[in-house]
Scaffold this active site. Structure first.
Site, mmCIF file in Angstrom:
data_model
loop_
_atom_site.group_PDB
_atom_site.id
_atom_site.type_symbol
_atom_site.label_atom_id
_atom_site.label_comp_id
_atom_site.label_asym_id
_atom_site.label_seq_id
_atom_site.Cartn_x
_atom_site.Cartn_y
_atom_site.Cartn_z
ATOM 1 N N ASN A 123 1.094 -2.377 -0.601
ATOM 2 C CA ASN A 123 1.590 -2.428 -1.988
ATOM 3 C C ASN A 123 3.000 -2.995 -2.046
ATOM 4 O O ASN A 123 3.346 -3.720 -2.978
ATOM 5 C CB ASN A 123 1.541 -1.043 -2.632
ATOM 6 C CG ASN A 123 0.139 -0.693 -3.080
ATOM 7 O OD1 ASN A 123 -0.337 -1.203 -4.087
ATOM 8 N ND2 ASN A 123 -0.544 0.135 -2.300
ATOM 9 N N HIS A 134 -1.713 5.674 -7.292
ATOM 10 C CA HIS A 134 -2.575 6.682 -6.676
ATOM 11 C C HIS A 134 -4.017 6.166 -6.661
ATOM 12 O O HIS A 134 -4.502 5.665 -7.687
ATOM 13 C CB HIS A 134 -2.484 7.992 -7.463
ATOM 14 C CG HIS A 134 -3.318 9.073 -6.859
ATOM 15 N ND1 HIS A 134 -2.899 9.791 -5.753
ATOM 16 C CD2 HIS A 134 -4.558 9.526 -7.171
ATOM 17 C CE1 HIS A 134 -3.853 10.654 -5.417
ATOM 18 N NE2 HIS A 134 -4.857 10.517 -6.261
HETATM 19 C C1 GRF Z 1 -2.093 3.281 -1.477
HETATM 20 O O1 GRF Z 1 -3.463 3.093 -1.542
HETATM 21 C C2 GRF Z 1 -1.626 4.226 -2.561
HETATM 22 O O2 GRF Z 1 -2.499 4.348 -3.629
HETATM 23 C C3 GRF Z 1 -1.507 5.534 -1.864
HETATM 24 O O3 GRF Z 1 -1.140 5.220 -0.546
HETATM 25 C C4 GRF Z 1 -1.655 3.938 -0.197
HETATM 26 C C5 GRF Z 1 -0.556 3.198 0.494
HETATM 27 O O4 GRF Z 1 -0.964 1.981 1.028
HETATM 28 N N1 GRF Z 1 -0.547 6.376 -2.557
HETATM 29 P P1 GRF Z 1 0.094 0.895 1.477
HETATM 30 O O5 GRF Z 1 1.104 1.563 2.394
HETATM 31 O O6 GRF Z 1 0.750 0.335 0.245
HETATM 32 O O7 GRF Z 1 -0.710 -0.127 2.217
#
Ligand code: GRF
Length: 205
Positions: A13, A109
């Site tokens: 993300n 989330h």
């Molecule tokens: C994401 O899927 C988010 O929804 C959750 O943790 C995950 C983190 O993934 N809270 P990344 O570290 O961004 O790949």
């Protein structure tokens, strides 16, 4: 608006946010600093690749949550941060932290909240047998995944899905939605009345 991105892991993300910033899609949001509570995670490398200041504030170095949060707050103040994105940040924040950024902290989330809060959302959704799950981007308060919902998108649960395959499908959607919401917040387009968040459009003159 200067944002900190808080991470704990792979940072996919974060990468979506960095790419959105580079393409201009995040404006007027700016990523001022990236902070991880865990050393050695891929998210820190991604931040460095994009030339962003990246720091570790290791929660294990503090005897309690408040000390950890104070260290985080000091660092954010140093970088003149006005808002915060939680992008896979796996620590619960108390009111000491969240009250410093009212309606200025967003989290992504991997479920349609209020269904399946907590750290095992995709596994819980698969185990429950739901046919549709999705992404929720919400404001963060001191409750666990409980702040006002800003945006949601649905993602189908397919036959044979496990927690990992569902999470992968959900992540493709959150990589779109999270940068969109961050840009909207920075543009002042999110209006919150009680629990209800509306998107307002400022008409061009
Ligand atoms: C994401 O899927 C988010 O929804 C959750 O943790 C995950 C983190 O993934 N809270 P990344 O570290 O961004 O790949």
């Amino acid at each position: 608006m200067r944002f900190a991105v808080l991470v704990s892991g792979s940072g996919s993300n974060l990468l979506a946010l960095l790419e959105a910033e580079r393409s201009g899609a995040l404006a007027p949001a700016q990523i001022a600093v990236v902070v991880s509570n865990r050393p050695g995670v891929l998210a820190l490398e991604r931040a460095a690749t994009f030339g962003k200041p990246a720091h570790v504030v290791d929660h294990r170095a503090y005897s309690d949550r408040l000390g950890f949060e104070r260290a985080l707050l000091d660092l954010l103040q140093l970088h003149q941060v006005e808002a915060v994105v939680l992008a896979g940040f796996m620590r619960v924040l108390t009111a000491q932290f969240t009250d410093r950024f009212p309606l200025r902290i967003v989290n992504t989330h991997p479920s349609l909240l209020p269904a399946f809060p907590g750290a095992h959302a995709t596994a819980d959704a698969v185990a429950h047998g739901v046919k549709v799950s999705g992404v929720t981007v919400h404001f963060v308060d001191a409750t666990l995944d409980g702040g006002p919902i800003i945006a949601q998108r649905t993602v189908p649960v397919e036959d044979g899905d496990d927690a990992t395959s569902l999470h992968r499908r959900i992540q493709r959607v959150e990589h779109q939605l999270l940068p969109e919401v961050v840009a909207q917040l920075a543009r002042g387009q999110l209006l919150c009345e009680g629990r209800v968040v509306r998107q307002v459009h400022h008409d061009a003159q």
